[in-house]
Design a protein around this motif. Structure first.
Motif, short mmCIF file in Angstrom:
data_model
loop_
_atom_site.label_atom_id
_atom_site.label_comp_id
_atom_site.label_asym_id
_atom_site.label_seq_id
_atom_site.Cartn_x
_atom_site.Cartn_y
_atom_site.Cartn_z
N SER A 565 -4.68 -19.56 2.53
CA SER A 565 -5.20 -20.66 3.33
C SER A 565 -5.99 -21.64 2.47
N LYS A 566 -6.23 -22.78 3.04
CA LYS A 566 -6.96 -23.82 2.32
C LYS A 566 -8.38 -23.38 2.00
N SER A 567 -8.99 -22.68 2.91
CA SER A 567 -10.35 -22.20 2.67
C SER A 567 -10.38 -21.16 1.54
N ASP A 568 -9.33 -20.31 1.48
CA ASP A 568 -9.28 -19.31 0.40
C ASP A 568 -9.09 -19.99 -0.96
N VAL A 569 -8.30 -21.07 -0.96
CA VAL A 569 -8.13 -21.80 -2.22
C VAL A 569 -9.46 -22.38 -2.67
N TYR A 570 -10.18 -22.96 -1.71
CA TYR A 570 -11.48 -23.54 -2.06
C TYR A 570 -12.45 -22.47 -2.54
N ASN A 571 -12.47 -21.34 -1.87
CA ASN A 571 -13.38 -20.26 -2.27
C ASN A 571 -13.02 -19.74 -3.66
#
Length: 1091
Positions: A565-571
């Motif tokens: 997910s996009k949030s996982d990429v950011y994290n």
């Protein structure tokens, strides 16, 4: 002894040394003030000898005299040559880097005084060779000292450029060459002077010079001429258009044609000339301008592509810069021009070489023996060839993929070595870099081609199809990423890493599917992050900066259905690298020298860019999207690190993405169910439509017959309607003409009244004159005034006569208008006759119908239309009779008002007679109409008889129908009901037709009676017209008698007037004779009056 001693000392003493400043001042004074030519010439030669060693002294003391000598001694070439050479020596400087103060001061003295520049312009066209040469060289020296000031000064002279262009056509080579050098420096960075030079036929002059010098084999002069041509064309759109419109492109291409060269040897002078000619062609077709499209088409139409291809692929030029610049020039010719691109692909050159376009380009692109800049020029041409041409880009990409999937052993199979993990660091470090660059050119800004490249099956997938069903297949992006990771561990592989990252960035930009493909293998993302966070000495800032660009694009275009997910990429990014470190990687890449100072290959000097690392497409993309890439992580930090209450926006975003996935799945399921229901309903609708079509065809066949008859009736009604409109239009025209006649009559009546009043005044004046004759007899001078009054009265009578003539002309115009009206009435009659003929033709066509009932209907409709026409004609006749009555009354009024008019009213009486004759013709026309009405009534009676016969036939048919009904009673119940219904319908139709026929017959009888009454009225009107005619004749005779009496009275008055005048003249002569007898003198005025 002292004397000898002194003389001896004088002889033994050394001579006095003459100082330079004194002699220079004396020579300058002599040059300025001497009157003898020989003295000035000797002074000029002396100054020249001192000028090289003592420039400052000569300039300070003698510049005024030198410039004065230029103006004064123009006619003497020897002295003028010496002065020009002296100025040239003073102006030139030894150090080429900067001008001396003396040269600047002398240049200012010439520029500030325009007379000095005008003198130099005149000396350019001097007869002497040295004067012309030194004048041009002096201009060059001034230009090197004050370039902008001299350019501005020359533009103030209207004929300056034309004067400077004259030596360029000189037959003497030194003068021509010096002028060529001067012009090439003069036109630099000045578009206005470039335009003026071109308008002086500079292109024709340069090409004639090149032809005389032998083209590109002309040495340094041809090289300077081509440089001058390049300066005139570069960044000057008007000159480029003029060059194309003057048809000079074939001449330029002729210089580049290999067939025109003298021999096959390529020395440095020929190579330089060919390169300058190619630069001139590049300046003619600049990249990125819409105005260059016409120039590109002109080059293509003159076979310029074949000429450039032969140069670019010539075997003798493989290691020269000519081929490199030829590829760049071809890129200029085909850039963003579909016609030029297709003409290159369809060139016969490739058929002769027995190869295709892409193979020919790859042969040079992957030739390791040539320089990288040479290979990059071929790649640059491939980029221009596919720019804004999706069809050609797709074609080339499919050829490359086809060669890979079919394992072809040729140049086109570039992907096999590109993806092979065995070859991580090739001997030629640029092969993989050029492969990445070519694939980037072909897939950039097109999602379809990106999908086509990313979906190719790899060799391990094609060999192990059965085994790979249970395992996940390796995609193109994953293979490139793994090879990039493996290449990072090797030294001296920077170009390959940059090429891989450039291709990955191009695939990911604007394409969420490619991002999803990349994130399907999470270990690759972690490897990229470890390379990004590496701070050891072996870490490369360029690689880390490009990885930062790639990861920011991965985050920005990460789709909802991505495995990560996009949030996982950011994290993952923020956990590995802090925000400041991530942005630092981007900024270091931006500050890199190769990014900051990047120059495209077509703008580099001689196309040399041997230190190739970044392609122009990536540099432009990075510079344009730097702030967007930088803010992608900042915006994500703001979005994911904020909380609303106790809810984290990051978690809320993830949950929203999951809900969106579930909603999309539900929507897809509902869409499938709806599609099934729609298909079933469409099948049912098709069946119903087929049944409806069959029923409609039956109905249409039944209604077509009725529509045909109805259309024929409508056509006949439309024709009748058009005829009625024409009749109404003619009526309105008649009314307008009558109104104009009334207006003219009223105007004439007013004029006649005025004339009568004037006539009465004149009669009163005549009576007054008669009464005054007795008083005037005693006074001679008063008699003269009375005579003058009588002359004025005669003039007034003449004016009255002219007015009478005008009235006569007006009456003639009225008669002409009446004649026109009569012609219009005759044309109306003709149209009515034609309408009757067309009606008869239509009736004949309608009479051929098969069914008797339809014949009866048609006949009844025809009879109704005839009755309507008769009614309209009767109304027209009534209107005509009323108009005739009005005209007769108007004529009677006019005749009664003409009782007091002069003898000139005889013409009006003639016009009245003509009106009466016209009225009589109209009466006759009314009688003819009455006869025609009687004939029509008789024809209508005949039609009535025919109608009664048809009614009898209908009654017979009714009886036959009844008998048929009686005979059909023995048929079965079903057949009886059907046939009864049919017979009943026929019976009803026949009965209705009979009822309609009876009604129309009754209406026709009523109309016939009305017509008879109207005919009687017409006959009475004709009688009244005859009585009016008799009364008109009587009034005319009375008017004629009154006119005769008036004429007699006028004659008597004229005779009486003449007698009075004769008596007055006789009395006057007698009085003069008595005065003379008495001895009194008669005045000269009186004698002149007598004469």
């Amino acid at each position: 002894m002292d004397i000898f001693h002194k003389s001896y000392n004088v002889i033994l003493s050394p001579p006095k040394v003459q100082q330079a400043d004194e002699t220079i001042s004396k020579l300058c004074d002599r040059l300025e003030h001497a009157t003898l030519f020989e003295d000035r010439k000797a002074a000029a030669l002396g100054i020249k000898s001192f000028a090289r060693e003592f420039k400052e002294l000569v300039a300070a003391h003698g510049l005024k005299g030198i410039i004065q000598s230029l103006h004064r001694d123009y006619d003497d070439p020897e002295l003028l040559k010496v002065t020009l050479e002296t100025c040239l020596i003073l102006t030139r400087h030894d150090d080429d880097s900067r001008a001396s103060d003396t040269g600047l001061w002398i240049a200012d003295q010439f520029i500030l005084n325009q007379d000095n520049i005008q003198c130099l312009l005149q000396s350019i066209s001097h007869k002497d060779f040295y004067v012309r040469l030194y004048s041009v060289e002096l201009f060059s020296a001034i230009l090197s000292c004050r370039p902008t000031e001299l350019k501005d000064c020359l533009q103030t002279f209207p004929s300056a450029i034309s004067s400077i262009m004259v030596p360029l056509r000189d037959s003497i080579e030194p003068v021509r060459n010096a002028d060529l050098y001067f012009l090439s420096e003069l036109v630099k960075d000045c578009t206005s002077i470039q335009k003026l030079v071109v308008f002086e036929n500079a292109f024709e002059t340069l090409f004639s010079l090149l032809e005389n010098e032998g083209g590109v084999d002309g040495g340094i002069i041809a090289l300077e001429a081509l440089k001058f041509l390049n300066v005139l064309l570069k960044d000057n759109i008007s000159n480029q258009n003029y060059f194309r419109e003057s048809n000079h492109i074939p001449s330029l291409l002729k210089l580049l044609s290999v067939d025109t060269f003298v021999d096959g040897t390529w020395d440095t002078s020929r190579v330089q000339c060919v390169i300058e000619a190619l630069y001139a062609l590049q300046s003619l077709v600049p990249i990125g301008l819409s105005s260059s499209i016409a120039n590109q088409n002109a080059v293509v139409s003159n076979h310029g592509i074949d000429v450039l291809l032969t140069l670019a692929t010539h075997p003798d030029l493989l290691f020269f810069d000519v081929q490199k610049i030829s590829w760049i020039t071809l890129a200029h010719v085909v850039y963003s021009n579909a016609r030029a691109q297709n003409s290159f692909v369809d060139s016969t050159f490739f058929d002769i070489k027995n190869t295709d376009v892409l193979t020919c380009l790859f042969d040079y692109l992957f030739l390791s023996s040539i320089s990288p800049s040479h290979r990059y020029s071929v790649a640059f041409f491939l980029r221009s060839l596919t720019s804004e041409n999706d069809e050609l880009s797709s074609k080339f990409l499919k050829q490359i993929i086809h060669a890979y999937t079919h394992k072809q052993d040729n140049r086109l199979n570039i992907i096999q070595g590109y993806l092979d993990l065995v070859h991580l660091s090739d001997q030629d470090q640029y092969d993989n870099w050029f492969t990445s660059t070519i694939l980037t050119y072909l897939v950039i800004d097109n999602d379809q081609r990106k999908y086509l490249l990313c979906s190719i099956p790899l060799f391990q997938d094609m060999d192990n199809d059965e085994d790979s069903e249970s395992e996940d297949k390796v995609t193109f992006i994953q293979c490139v990423s793994t090879k990039l990771i493996a290449t990072l561990r090797h030294e001296n592989a920077l170009q390959n890493c940059v090429g891989y990252l450039t291709l990955l960035i191009a695939l990911v930009y604007g394409n969420p599917d490619s991002v999803k493909d990349f994130l399907s293998e999470s270990s690759i993302l972690q490897t990229f992050l470890t390379a990004l966070m590496d701070e050891s000495s072996s870490a490369n800032s360029v690689i880390q900066g490009m990885i930062a660009v790639f990861l920011s694009l991965v985050y920005y275009y990460c789709p909802i259905e991505s495995p990560v997910s996009k949030s996982d990429v950011y994290n993952a990014i923020t956990s590995a690298v802090k925000r400041d470190v991530f942005i630092n990687r981007l900024q270091r890449l931006r500050k890199d020298e190769l990014i900051r100072d990047h120059v495209p290959v077509n703008e580099a000097e001689d196309g040399n860019c041997n230190d190739i690392l970044f392609d122009t497409t990536f540099v432009n993309f990075f510079k344009d999207n730097f702030y967007r890439l930088k803010h992608a992580i900042d915006d994500a930090a703001d979005a994911f690190n904020t909380k609303i209450g106790e809810i984290n926006t990051l978690d809320a975003f993830d949950e929203a993405q999951k809900q969106l996935k579930s909603l999309r799945e539900e929507i897809d399921n509902t869409k499938e169910a709806l599609d099934l229901s729609v298909k079933e309903r469409s099948i049912q609708e098709e069946k119903l439509n087929e049944s409806l079509k069959t029923s409609k065809t039956n109905l249409e066949e039944q209604t077509q017959l009725a529509e045909k008859y109805h259309e024929e009736l409508l056509d006949n009604q439309q024709k009748l309607y058009d005829l009625r409109i024409e009749l109404d239009y003619t009526k309105s025209n008649c009314k307008q003409m009558e109104e104009e006649m009334q207006v003219l009559r009223e105007g004439h009546e007013s004029e006649i009244k005025d004339f009568i009043e004037e006539h009465s005044k004149l009669t009163k004046q005549l009576d007054d004159i008669k009464n005054q004759f007795g008083i005037i007899s005693s006074k001679n001078r008063d008699l003269l005034s009375e005579l003058e009054k009588s002359k004025s009265l005669n003039n007034s009578l003449a004016a009255l006569e002219s007015k009478n003539k005008k009235l006569e002309n007006d009456l003639n115009l009225l008669t002409e208008k009446l004649n026109k009206k009569n012609a219009d009435t005759e044309s109306f009659k003709n149209t009515i006759r034609e309408a009757e003929l067309s009606k008869k033709a239509l009736n004949d066509n309608l009479g051929n119908k098969e069914n008797i009932i339809s014949d009866l209907k048609n006949k009844l409709s025809e009879e109704s239309t005839r009755l309507q026409e008769l009614q309209s004609q009767l109304n027209q006749d009534k209107n005509q009779i009323e108009t005739l009555n009005e005209r007769i009354s108007a004529a009677a009024d006019e005749l009664s008002s003409m009782e007091s008019i002069n003898k000139n009213q005889a013409n009006e009486l003639k016009l009245a007679k003509q009106k009466c004759s016209n009225l009589q013709e109209k009466i006759n026309f009314g009688n003819k109409l009455a006869k025609e009405h009687t004939e029509k009534i008789s024809s209508l009676e005949k039609d009535l008889e025919a109608a009664t016969k048809t009614a009898s036939t209908l009654s017979k048919e009714l009886k036959t129908v009844k008998s048929e009904n009686d005979s059909l009673k023995s048929v079965s119940n079903d057949d009886q009901n059907k046939e009864k219904s049919v017979n009943n319908e026929k019976f009803k139709e026949v009965s209705q037709a009979l009822a309609e026929a009876n009604e129309k017959l009754n209406a026709r009888d009523e109309e016939i009676e009305r017509l008879k009454v109207d005919i009687i009225g017409l006959q009475n009107a004709s009688l009244n017209m005859q009585s009016l005619k008799d009364s008109d004749n009587r009034t005319i005779s009375d008017l004629e008698s009154k006119n005769k009496e008036l004429e007699k009275k006028l004659k008597e008055a004229d005779e009486y007037w003449l007698l009075i005048v004769e008596e007055l003249e006789s009395k006057r002569t007698k009085d003069k004779e008595l005065l003379r007898q008495c001895g009194q003198a008669v005045s000269e005025d009186e004698q002149s009056e007598e004469e």
